[in-house]
Scaffold this motif. Structure first.
Motif, PDB file in Angstrom:
ATOM      1  N   LEU A  67      41.094  62.286  28.898  1.00  0.00           N
ATOM      2  CA  LEU A  67      40.746  60.880  28.733  1.00  0.00           C
ATOM      3  C   LEU A  67      42.026  60.052  28.649  1.00  0.00           C
ATOM      4  N   ASN A  68      42.179  59.113  29.575  1.00  0.00           N
ATOM      5  CA  ASN A  68      43.351  58.244  29.601  1.00  0.00           C
ATOM      6  C   ASN A  68      42.899  56.828  29.935  1.00  0.00           C
ATOM      7  N   ASN A  69      43.182  55.905  29.012  1.00  0.00           N
ATOM      8  CA  ASN A  69      42.888  54.496  29.249  1.00  0.00           C
ATOM      9  C   ASN A  69      41.422  54.272  29.635  1.00  0.00           C
ATOM     10  N   GLY A  70      40.538  54.967  28.955  1.00  0.00           N
ATOM     11  CA  GLY A  70      39.119  54.758  29.165  1.00  0.00           C
ATOM     12  C   GLY A  70      38.553  55.417  30.406  1.00  0.00           C
ATOM     13  N   VAL A  71      39.353  56.290  31.060  1.00  0.00           N
ATOM     14  CA  VAL A  71      38.883  57.003  32.243  1.00  0.00           C
ATOM     15  C   VAL A  71      38.948  58.501  31.963  1.00  0.00           C
ATOM     16  N   ALA A  72      37.830  59.177  32.184  1.00  0.00           N
ATOM     17  CA  ALA A  72      37.750  60.625  31.968  1.00  0.00           C
ATOM     18  C   ALA A  72      37.888  61.330  33.303  1.00  0.00           C
ATOM     19  N   THR A  73      38.688  62.403  33.321  1.00  0.00           N
ATOM     20  CA  THR A  73      38.927  63.163  34.542  1.00  0.00           C
ATOM     21  C   THR A  73      38.620  64.636  34.279  1.00  0.00           C
ATOM     22  N   ALA A  74      37.929  65.271  35.254  1.00  0.00           N
ATOM     23  CA  ALA A  74      37.614  66.701  35.132  1.00  0.00           C
ATOM     24  C   ALA A  74      37.464  67.288  36.526  1.00  0.00           C
ATOM     25  N   GLU A  75      37.487  68.612  36.606  1.00  0.00           N
ATOM     26  CA  GLU A  75      37.272  69.309  37.867  1.00  0.00           C
ATOM     27  C   GLU A  75      36.084  70.254  37.738  1.00  0.00           C
ATOM     28  N   PHE A  76      35.305  70.359  38.814  1.00  0.00           N
ATOM     29  CA  PHE A  76      34.253  71.370  38.856  1.00  0.00           C
ATOM     30  C   PHE A  76      34.045  71.781  40.302  1.00  0.00           C
ATOM     31  N   THR A  77      33.515  72.957  40.496  1.00  0.00           N
ATOM     32  CA  THR A  77      33.244  73.486  41.834  1.00  0.00           C
ATOM     33  C   THR A  77      31.743  73.425  42.079  1.00  0.00           C
ATOM     34  N   PRO A  78      31.287  72.617  43.027  1.00  0.00           N
ATOM     35  CA  PRO A  78      29.845  72.426  43.221  1.00  0.00           C
ATOM     36  C   PRO A  78      29.059  73.712  43.440  1.00  0.00           C
ATOM     37  N   THR A  79      29.640  74.700  44.118  1.00  0.00           N
ATOM     38  CA  THR A  79      28.866  75.925  44.360  1.00  0.00           C
ATOM     39  C   THR A  79      28.562  76.680  43.076  1.00  0.00           C
ATOM     40  N   ASP A  80      29.301  76.349  42.000  1.00  0.00           N
ATOM     41  CA  ASP A  80      28.955  76.972  40.717  1.00  0.00           C
ATOM     42  C   ASP A  80      27.587  76.497  40.227  1.00  0.00           C
ATOM     43  N   TYR A  81      27.130  75.373  40.795  1.00  0.00           N
ATOM     44  CA  TYR A  81      25.871  74.779  40.345  1.00  0.00           C
ATOM     45  C   TYR A  81      24.902  74.575  41.505  1.00  0.00           C
ATOM     46  N   ALA A  82      25.187  75.208  42.636  1.00  0.00           N
ATOM     47  CA  ALA A  82      24.351  75.025  43.817  1.00  0.00           C
ATOM     48  C   ALA A  82      22.961  75.599  43.580  1.00  0.00           C
ATOM     49  N   GLN A  83      22.019  75.137  44.350  1.00  0.00           N
ATOM     50  CA  GLN A  83      20.636  75.580  44.221  1.00  0.00           C
ATOM     51  C   GLN A  83      20.102  75.987  45.582  1.00  0.00           C
ATOM     52  N   ILE A  84      19.273  77.009  45.615  1.00  0.00           N
ATOM     53  CA  ILE A  84      18.653  77.459  46.850  1.00  0.00           C
ATOM     54  C   ILE A  84      17.150  77.437  46.665  1.00  0.00           C
ATOM     55  N   THR A  85      16.464  76.771  47.547  1.00  0.00           N
ATOM     56  CA  THR A  85      15.013  76.786  47.499  1.00  0.00           C
ATOM     57  C   THR A  85      14.515  78.095  48.082  1.00  0.00           C
ATOM     58  N   VAL A  86      13.648  78.785  47.368  1.00  0.00           N
ATOM     59  CA  VAL A  86      13.112  80.052  47.852  1.00  0.00           C
ATOM     60  C   VAL A  86      11.600  80.003  47.752  1.00  0.00           C
ATOM     61  N   HIS A  87      10.948  80.828  48.509  1.00  0.00           N
ATOM     62  CA  HIS A  87       9.491  80.892  48.483  1.00  0.00           C
ATOM     63  C   HIS A  87       9.065  82.043  47.579  1.00  0.00           C
TER      64      HIS A  87
END
Length: 741
Positions: free
Chosen positions: A163-183
């Motif tokens: 957190l710097n001057n009211g701005v929060a910065t972070a990193e994440f990898t989208p595939t860690d939270y990806a979703q797959i629709t399955v039947h």
């Protein structure tokens, strides 16, 4: 404001599936929470969620910007033509999930992003309420289908921010939270469409972790509420560590998990029943992805509204953590849902002093369909907690670990269960007896009988009201040698399953029943057991060929109830079993007359009290014509007869229309004193006294299976001089051929 970075355990697997604890509600077949994108809501062109501040923002030079947030896709190589979108989901923190400290955004990816994405968000400056330990973090949410009926919930994982001057910065990898629709109900179905859809925002949370511990507790802050203090969170951590150590002590291993601590998040849990009935959500979940052992636990914050007391939810923790244990043995997609829930619920019960968790009662009738269910559902697992308890008593608790070990080695589940538990044909009948008897359940034979009679036990069986035919019909049946049918029914019994038949008879019908006539229950297949119930007390008889209800008229008048248990013990599938209650024809006295050359006499029991021995030894007993007339040596010889058997010939003579005498030959071939009896409804009734000795009780007469007649039973010898000090029980049995017409 400086925020210390703390490494967070995130799920590196793209398919997130949630295993639900009891939830204290009935759930549909998709209770296994397979991670799925809610495609239906966004399938139509023109997303219903409108972009904040006007037109849909587009990626420019790998950067996506919306008022208040910027996403830099860095090395993911996302082109300016990408259809990736960013929208505002909620107008602000007040309407968002617990702890939300910014707008809540949804990132809808059309490209695979397996490299870090940098996100910057404006922090609105709101301070946490009454909690100096609170941390500002980035929450990444995964929305999952809770039920086939459309209920959803979103589960957040938390990432440290700078957190710097009211701005929060972070990193994440989208595939860690990806979703797959399955039947279907598991991730073995085919993938329909690849999507990455996550929600994110800034959150205030409190986290608690002890150095060297295996769990980290996360608690999103509640507006105007602080419901779990530091000491209470530490108590929860201690309870989690206790569960961790308990399973290690049982021989389980956690070899598939690469790192600790495991996240334990306290949040509002929703399920489909909240939307339909307004009832409370689930108590807890174990959530995981493709690597089942890398999952985490979510607990319903309703359990903590009044704080936390050590040990208060250890049954729930034992249940959810055992789902983690299971996935250290079998891979996601090769696990067995019903067995997973049955074993987890069993371990839950062990933390309740082996009480029955309430979720079992919601599905309890399903267990009667068979020891192993046809449908692999959570409900079929909850109801089979008593089966796991029975098999643990029979085979040892290690059978559970053995089953998972065998299945994890590549064997199919049928083979794993057969190897660990043994063939159901060897124990299914004993299991259902223990189930109905309440030894591994909360059933009561008396209550089961009552509910069947009142039609309040769907799935367990039925009731049969016995009726006595008219006397002329009975006479004709007996003349013809046919049984007198009192009642019958047909029940469908599943493979290795069971059904119950409750017998009833009115007072008027009972009066019609001839004295001494004992009905016999027979089945056309399977195993038969009968509960003779008097209030909370009961006895169980077992004989697949048929069970006679001894002294039926007398004991029924004394309020005994009879409950038949029918079990199918082969793997040929379900069967329609006919259950009949009848009075079998019995031999006439003329047919009984003759020599029983294969007779056997057994001294079943000889009792001589110590007081009598002392009296005889002291000479205090004065022999007279009604006395034993023996000394201490003879008493010792009589005691020595107990258990001895001798072959003899039994002879029956007829002395009147329904009277006769019975004798047997001694070792010298001489007849003993003839014992007179009266014959009624298949019973030879004795009550004969001579010189102080009395012979009483009765023998049963029946048609044999080899065109013969049989007699068997026990006679009691007592002396009136010593009513409480001496008796002999003599068991007699024998058979003789019927005369050829």
């Amino acid at each position: 404001m400086e925020i210390t970075k703390i490494p967070m355990q995130v799920n590196p697997n793209p398919n997130i599936k949630h295993r639900r604890h009891a939830g204290r509600q009935k759930a549909a077949a998709s209770v296994r929470l397979v991670a799925a994108v809610l495609l239906a809501a966004f399938a139509l062109s023109g997303c219903s969620a409108l972009p904040f501040g006007g037109g849909q923002p587009r990626i420019k030079d790998g950067v996506l910007t919306l008022e208040g947030v910027t996403l830099d896709f860095g090395g993911n190589g996302i082109s300016d033509e990408s259809e990736t979108t960013l929208t505002v989901l909620k107008p602000g923190a007040e309407d968002g999930p617990d702890g939300l400290a910014s707008e809540l955004y949804e990132l809808n990816m059309k490209d695979v992003c397996d490299e870090p994405v940098t996100v910057t968000l404006k922090y609105n400056g709101a301070s946490p309420v009454d909690d100096d330990e609170a941390e500002l973090v980035l929450g990444i949410g995964t929305t999952v289908e809770m039920d086939a009926d459309g209920g959803t919930d979103t589960f957040y994982r938390y990432i440290p921010v700078e957190l710097n001057n009211g701005v929060a910065t972070a990193e994440f990898t989208p595939t860690d939270y990806a979703q797959i629709t399955v039947h279907g109900d598991s991730n073995t179905g085919s993938s329909a469409l690849y999507k990455e859809r996550t929600s994110f925002g800034l959150f205030w949370i409190t986290s608690t972790y002890t150095d060297g511990g295996h769990f980290k507790v996360y608690m999103p802050l509640q507006a105007h509420m602080f419901y779990l203090n530091y000491n209470e969170r530490c108590a929860l951590l201690d309870d989690l560590e206790g569960i961790y150590n308990d399973y290690l002590a049982k021989g389980y291993t956690y070899s598939k998990r690469s790192g600790w601590p495991m996240n334990v998040t306290i949040k509002n849990l929703q399920t489909v029943t909240e939307y339909v009935t307004g009832k409370s959500g689930a108590l807890g979940y174990y959530s995981y992805g493709y690597n089942g052992a890398a999952g985490e636990i979510f607990l319903n914050r309703e359990r903590f509204d009044n704080g936390y007391t050590a040990g208060s939810i250890t049954p729930l923790l034992a249940h959810e953590f055992f789902h983690f244990v299971q996935l250290n043995y079998v891979d996601v997609g090769s696990d067995l849902l019903w067995f997973d829930e049955a074993t987890a619920t069993f371990y839950e019960s062990t933390k309740m002093s082996n009480a029955i968790p309430s979720i079992v009662g919601e599905y309890k009738e399903l267990i009667f369909s068979g020891v192993y269910p046809e449908d692999n559902t959570a409900g079929n697992g909850y109801c089979r907690m008593p089966l796991i308890k029975f098999l643990s008593n029979l085979r040892g608790e290690d059978f559970i670990r053995n089953a998972y070990t065998i299945a994890g080695s590549g064997a199919d589940w049928d083979s794993a269960l057969l190897s660990a538990a043994g063939p159901p044909s060897e124990w299914a009948d004993d299991f259902y007896e223990a189930l109905v008897a309440g030894k591994v359940s909360d059933y009561s034979p008396y209550t089961v009988h009552k509910n069947l009679v009142e039609g309040m036990a769907d799935g367990l069986g039925t009731a049969v009201e016995l009726t006595m035919p008219e006397s002329d019909e009975v006479s004709q049946l007996q003349t013809d040698g046919d049984p007198v049918l009192l009642g019958k029914t047909t029940v469908h019994v599943g493979e290795y399953g069971a059904q119950l038949v409750a017998l009833t008879i009115s007072a008027d019908e009972l009066k019609k029943l001839p004295d001494g006539s004992d009905p016999i229950i027979k089945v056309s297949g399977g195993d038969l057991r009968v509960f003779a119930i008097l209030g909370k007390n009961f006895k169980v008889a077992s004989d697949p060929s048929g069970i006679t209800l001894s002294d039926f008229k007398k004991v029924t008048t004394e309020n005994y109830r009879f409950l038949a248990l029918v079990t199918v013990l082969d793997g040929s599938g379900g069967q329609d079993i006919e259950v009949t209650v009848e009075i079998e024809p019995y031999p006439t006295l003329d047919e009984l007359v003759g020599n029983y050359n294969d007779g056997v006499l057994t001294y079943a029991e000889v009792f001589v009290s110590q007081a009598l021995k002392d009296s005889v030894a002291d000479g205090a007993a004065s022999p007279d014509e009604d006395d034993l007339g023996c000394d201490i040596e003879i008493l010792a010889m009589l005691e020595a007869l107990e258990g001895e058997s001798q072959n003899t010939t039994i002879i029956i003579h007829k002395t009147g229309e329904n009277t006769g005498t019975l004798v047997w030959l001694d070792e010298d071939g001489e007849e003993n004193t003839p014992l007179p009896f009266t014959y009624e409804a298949g019973k030879l009734n004795f009550d004969f006294t001579s010189q102080g000795a009395n012979i009483s009780q009765s023998l049963n007469a029946a048609y044999g299976k080899n065109n013969d007649v049989t007699i068997n039973g026990t006679l009691l010898l007592t002396y009136k001089q010593y009513p409480n000090d001496f008796y002999i029980k003599v068991l007699l049995n024998g058979s003789k051929p019927l005369s050829t017409p």
